[in-house]
Design a protein around this motif. Structure first.
Motif: not given
Length: 313
Positions: A50-55, A75-79, A274-279, A283-284
């Motif tokens: 999950i962490i790798v997918a978010s990055l 890091v677009n999801a976190y941005s 839009l970062p749907a999956e990474t977003f 969030m997780a």
């Protein structure tokens, strides 16, 4: 004299014999360690993915799927999650305030209520025990709860709505009452009373330090429940300024899903970036991270509090 000496030697040796019979053999210990290590790895791997997918970038995640290392670091999801003016920052602030304030309030209220029930000389002990236990079996229902909180207590669109209705639990009271009875001897309280100590001084200086594991157990239960709560915000808050983290995530995911599914009906709006999956993965991580980091500090007290304060038949 010889018989007495032999009895003493036998009494000394018997516990050692019992201890040796209870020891785990080296081979069994190795097997247990291997099984626990495998269990730890199987628990950590999903979290790591999950962490790798978010990055990862949205394109790389869609193309290569979930990996053990980011194929294309981003890091677009976190941005997007914490961009300027994002409602997520407000939700995070509200959740932290509700968790901290609610945990402190629940620990104080449960600790005081359970202490009164643990005192055998309390005249109305049985009544208030039944009064608390009765609420575990029966409730007024969702409609009455909704009307009382919004209309009578005035908790609509306030931060108080996120933690005040959840700051007390009869289950925690039973745990703390049993903990007091198991770890605070009546003789200690009686000796303090003989020395002239009042009820508040006895509780704060003698009882409370002995009950720290029980308080830690209640605090951990309360913190996890408040951090993961979804229903309070759904029922009591209509303004986005008072949304908590869980409800904001729910609303955001619904909005992203709506945009993805209805892009063709909106004049061909470009929603591919839009970062749907990474977003969702970001969030997780944001949601689970603080609880995972806080749990090791409570683990020692949490285990002891549940073991000693457990309800016994």
């Amino acid at each position: 004299m010889t018989a007495i000496a032999n009895d003493k030697v036998k009494k000394i040796k018997e516990p050692k014999g019992n201890q040796s019979r209870n020891l785990i053999s080296p081979g069994t210990n190795v097997v247990f360690n291997i099984v626990l290590a495998i269990g730890c790895v199987l628990t950590i791997i999903p979290l790591w993915i999950i962490i790798v997918a978010s990055l990862s970038s949205e394109v790389a995640l869609t193309t290569y799927g979930y990996q053990l290392w980011p194929v294309e670091f981003s890091v677009n999801a976190y941005s997007y999650l914490f961009r300027d003016g994002s409602i997520m920052i407000t939700a995070y602030k509200n959740t932290i305030i509700a968790t901290v304030a609610g945990t402190v309030l629940s620990t104080i209220t449960v600790g005081l209520y359970a202490y009164a029930l643990s005192r055998r000389d309390f005249k109305f002990r049985k009544f208030f025990t039944f009064f608390s236990f009765f609420t575990m079996l029966f409730s007024g229902g969702m409609v009455s709860y909704y009307n009382i909180c919004r209309s009578f207590l005035g908790l609509k669109d306030t931060v108080w709505a996120l933690f005040l209705p959840l700051s007390f639990s009869s289950y925690w009271v039973i745990i703390m009452r049993t903990f007091y009875q198991s770890n605070v001897p009546e003789e200690v309280i009686e000796s303090a009373r003989i020395d002239g100590s009042g009820e508040w001084r006895t509780f704060l200086q003698i009882v409370a330090p002995l009950a720290i594991p029980g308080y830690a157990t209640v605090a951990l239960f309360s913190a996890v429940g408040l951090w993961n709560d979804f229903r309070q915000c759904l029922l009591l808050n209509d303004s986005s300024n008072y949304y908590n983290l869980q409800y904001t995530i729910y609303q955001t995911m619904n909005n992203l899903r709506f945009l993805k599914e209805n892009a063709s009906k909106m004049g061909g709006a470009n929603v591919s970036n839009l970062p749907a999956e990474t977003f969702r993965m970001a969030m997780a991580v944001v949601t689970v991270g603080p609880i995972i980091l806080a749990y090791p500090f409570f683990q020692k007290y949490f285990i002891k509090g549940l073991t000693v304060g457990a309800v016994k038949g």
